[in-house]
Design a protein around this motif. Structure first.
Motif, PDB file in Angstrom:
ATOM      1  N   ASP A 179       4.498  -3.196  10.493  1.00 12.17           N
ATOM      2  CA  ASP A 179       3.180  -3.926  10.523  1.00 12.17           C
ATOM      3  C   ASP A 179       1.846  -2.898  10.207  1.00 12.17           C
ATOM      4  OD1 ASP A 179       1.286  -6.072  10.984  1.00 12.17           O
ATOM      5  OD2 ASP A 179       1.968  -6.088  12.976  1.00 12.17           O
ATOM      6  N   ASP A 180       0.961  -3.544   9.748  1.00 15.61           N
ATOM      7  CA  ASP A 180      -0.305  -2.759   9.504  1.00 15.61           C
ATOM      8  C   ASP A 180      -0.038  -1.636   8.672  1.00 15.61           C
ATOM      9  OD1 ASP A 180      -1.332  -4.631  11.290  1.00 15.61           O
ATOM     10  OD2 ASP A 180      -1.500  -3.108  12.871  1.00 15.61           O
ATOM     11  N   GLU A 236      -0.849  -9.372   4.475  1.00 15.28           N
ATOM     12  CA  GLU A 236      -1.605  -9.958   5.681  1.00 15.28           C
ATOM     13  C   GLU A 236      -3.155 -10.085   5.385  1.00 15.28           C
ATOM     14  OE1 GLU A 236      -0.901  -8.121   9.309  1.00 15.28           O
ATOM     15  OE2 GLU A 236      -2.709  -6.695   9.053  1.00 15.28           O
TER      16      GLU A 236
END
Ligand code: C2E
Ligand code: CA
Ligand code: CA
Ligand code: CA
Length: 279
Positions: A179-180, A236
């Motif tokens: 993530d990120d 995202e």
């Protein structure tokens, strides 16, 4: 003795004392909220950029506060992490997300895998795989329908141990996302050893793709790295048509963002699945 000195210092610094007081109150409220299950999950769809179909979702926690309404995770996850309350809260999130996905399946919907964010403490707690195994067993969800989102920073704390844990999770049959991605500091050398399935490109990079050539080239490079390593690339925070067009041209695999849908209450997400809504 050091502790005492510090708290007596705080006692004499009124504004710091007040902050400490607020933190203690929030901690107590959080503890109670856990006992009373004052949390809820929203589900944000992930869309396959080739088929346009919903191909997954991310469960995002909210605190339903009696007076203050819905509180966003940014306001309580850090404290939950600090106090260790994140472990029971995180387990609740996992149980709830698994149970909900089973419920959709039982209601005759075509279920999609559900992704859950893991915190650093949850990830490092020794019995993680056993707990996950038992949560899956109780809910009846197949391991393949659960994805865990891990961040670079929680992995890079102790990369060797993290790789070990990730292998155990993969052995359970779970999917893993980083993530990120791009905001941490994982070296490409480590990245190659992480048994993850997807890289999620952080929103901060997506924001600039349509306007800023250096932003665009960062995203292009991350997608290439993902594909070279045999991983999926997920964008995202996609909010505009221009961002979508750019991501399509770069061969990004999945998209998540307000352009398609905000995070939704379970019933609304189920309605999207039922409609078979596509991009
Ligand atoms: P994250 O994992 O990076 O989650 C994505 C965040 O971006 C979510 O914020 C989501 O609502 C937001 N978002 C999605 N699409 C868009 C968009 O198009 N534009 C904008 N501006 N924002 C978008 P949210 O729900 O407030 O969650 C914030 C963070 O809190 C998450 O960031 C995650 O790190 C953490 N979090 C959320 N739920 C949990 C949980 O159950 N456990 C743990 N440990 N952390 C959680
Ligand atoms: Ca996430
Ligand atoms: Ca993210
Ligand atoms: Ca983020």
């Amino acid at each position: 003795a050091k502790r005492l000195e510090r708290s007596s210092f705080l006692f004499y610094a009124p504004e710091m004392n007040q902050r400490l007081q607020e933190t203690l109150e929030l901690e107590e409220a959080l503890r109670q909220a856990l006992e009373q299950e004052q949390f809820l999950l929203l589900y944000q769809p992930k869309v396959n950029l080739v088929t346009g179909q919903i191909c997954g979702c991310e469960a995002l926690v909210r605190w339903q506060h009696a007076q203050r309404g819905l509180i966003s995770p940014a306001q309580f996850i850090p404290l939950a992490e600090e106090t260790g309350l994140i472990v029971p809260l995180g387990d609740w999130v996992l149980r709830q997300a698994c149970a909900q996905t089973c419920q959709w399946r039982d209601a005759g919907l075509q279920p999609v895998p559900v992704a859950v964010n893991l915190s650093a403490r949850q990830f490092r707690k020794g019995d993680l795989t056993q707990r996950l195994q038992s949560i899956l067993q109780h809910s009846g969800l197949a391991a393949g329908e659960l994805e865990l989102e891990l961040t670079e920073s929680m992995i890079m704390d102790n990369p060797q141990q993290a790789v070990q844990i990730m292998h155990e999770l993969k052995q359970l049959g779970l999917s893993l996302s980083l993530d990120d991605f791009g905001t941490g500091y994982s070296s490409l050398n480590y990245l190659r050893r992480f048994p993850v399935d997807n890289l999620k490109i952080d929103r901060s990079f997506i924001r600039d793709v349509a306007t800023d050539t250096s932003g665009a080239s960062v995203v292009t490079s991350i997608i290439q790295i993902a594909h070279n390593l045999g991983l999926g690339a997920v964008a995202e925070g996609v909010e505009t048509r221009d961002q979508l067009d750019f991501l399509r041209r770069c061969g990004c695999d999945q998209l998540q963002g307000y352009l398609f849908s905000k995070p939704l209450p379970a019933e609304d997400f189920a309605a999207l699945l039922r409609e078979g809504r596509s991009l």
